[in-house]
Design an enzyme around this catalytic site. Structure first.
Site, short mmCIF file in Angstrom:
data_model
loop_
_atom_site.label_atom_id
_atom_site.label_comp_id
_atom_site.label_asym_id
_atom_site.label_seq_id
_atom_site.Cartn_x
_atom_site.Cartn_y
_atom_site.Cartn_z
N HIS A 1 0.84 -1.20 0.00
CA HIS A 1 0.00 0.00 0.00
C HIS A 1 0.88 1.25 0.00
O HIS A 1 2.00 1.24 0.53
CB HIS A 1 -0.91 0.01 1.22
CG HIS A 1 -1.86 -1.14 1.26
ND1 HIS A 1 -2.94 -1.23 0.43
CD2 HIS A 1 -1.88 -2.27 2.02
CE1 HIS A 1 -3.61 -2.34 0.68
NE2 HIS A 1 -2.98 -3.00 1.64
N CYS B 1 -0.41 2.62 -4.44
CA CYS B 1 -1.08 3.88 -4.69
C CYS B 1 -0.07 5.01 -4.55
O CYS B 1 0.80 4.97 -3.68
CB CYS B 1 -2.22 4.09 -3.70
SG CYS B 1 -3.63 2.98 -3.92
#
Length: 294
Positions: A103, A145
């Site tokens: 992430h 991301c």
């Protein structure tokens, strides 16, 4: 299922001829025996795909998967080595390939247990490794991301490092390969699907790293609910590396036929929406009122 991407990457690299002695793997190792995994001991990365978990080394698992250990492994830390842990012992003639999948947000990559890898620390590690002549060239793929924020305006173009990010600095990434009948989740991230597909189908001895980047860039789009969605891969650092080097110089030059290498990805979700989308799907697919309320 980000670890499934890492397992798949290991299988591809190993099949192309990179020996285990030259590979270091970090993974939390919580999928194969997870209570929600209907096939204990097996991990798949695409719908109907093969087991990608079998044979994956456990160099660093669980609480060992930290940003600190990641950077130490990259830099061949002597203390870790003295503890019997595997590190990258590369020199001035070596080419190093790194794939990191987790992430992300602005200038950070989130490791398990809330630990954060900061962009400034990663780029400083690259600079230190270059100064110490710990590689000839280093290629770094990052799936997260806002992955571009780890390199944009931070990675120099003169330290022999080339980086590819799944997304722009301010862009969210996508998950792909949803499987609801059996696994009730997404099996991969879209960036991993794309670069691994190319590495399974192309002749890596003839394909430049830049050609693979263009392949990723061109295929990072899909249609969902009648709308076209994009995930914009970026490249940073010394771009001459990508034009001069073949993918085989980093991922192995053995030619191999992979099973189901060209299965098109299906079922997408923004990575940060995945958890709530799983719950939404559970609500939609059950007739049990109590389960819906829960």
């Amino acid at each position: 299922m980000k670890w499934a991407d890492v397992y798949h990457a290991y299988q591809v690299i190993k099949a192309h001829g990179i020996p285990d002695e030259n590979i270091v793997v970090m993974h939390y190792d919580d999928i194969a025996q997870h209570p929600n995994n209907p096939d204990k001991g097996i991990v798949v990365n695409r719908v109907g795909g093969p087991d990608v978990y079998k044979g994956v080394p456990k160099h660093y698992i669980g609480k060992e998967v930290t940003p600190q250990n990641f950077l130490k492994v990259l830099q061949g830390d002597a203390t870790l080595k003295a503890q019997g842990k595997k590190v990258i012992e590369s020199g001035p003639n070596d080419r190093v390939f790194v794939y990191l999948d987790d992430h992300g947000a602005d200038e950070i990559v989130a490791f398990p247990n809330g630990d954060l890898l900061h962009a400034k620390d990663l780029n400083q590690a690259f600079k230190d490794m270059n100064t110490k002549k710990q590689f000839n060239h280093l290629v770094f793929y990052l799936a997260a991301c806002e992955a571009g924020s780890m390199f944009a305006k931070l990675l120099p173009n003169d330290i022999n490092v080339y980086a590819v990010s799944a997304t722009k600095p301010d862009e969210l990434g996508w998950k792909a390969n949803s499987e609801w009948k059996k696994y009730n989740t997404w099996l991969a991230v879209y960036f991993a699907v794309t670069w691994l597909e190319n590495s399974e189908t192309a002749d890596l001895t003839k394909e430049s790293v830049e050609t693979q980047f263009q392949y990723i860039k061109e295929r990072n789009n899909f249609t969902m609910d009648g709308e076209l969605h994009w995930q914009h891969a970026q490249e940073y650092g010394d771009l001459t590396i990508a034009n001069k080097a073949h993918v085989s110089e980093y991922m192995g030059d053995k030619k191999v036929q992979f099973d189901a290498a060209t299965v098109a990805p299906t079922g997408f979700s923004l990575s940060r929406d995945a958890a709530i989308n799983i719950v939404r799907k559970q609500i939609e697919t059950t007739d049990d009122f109590a389960a819906k309320q829960q």
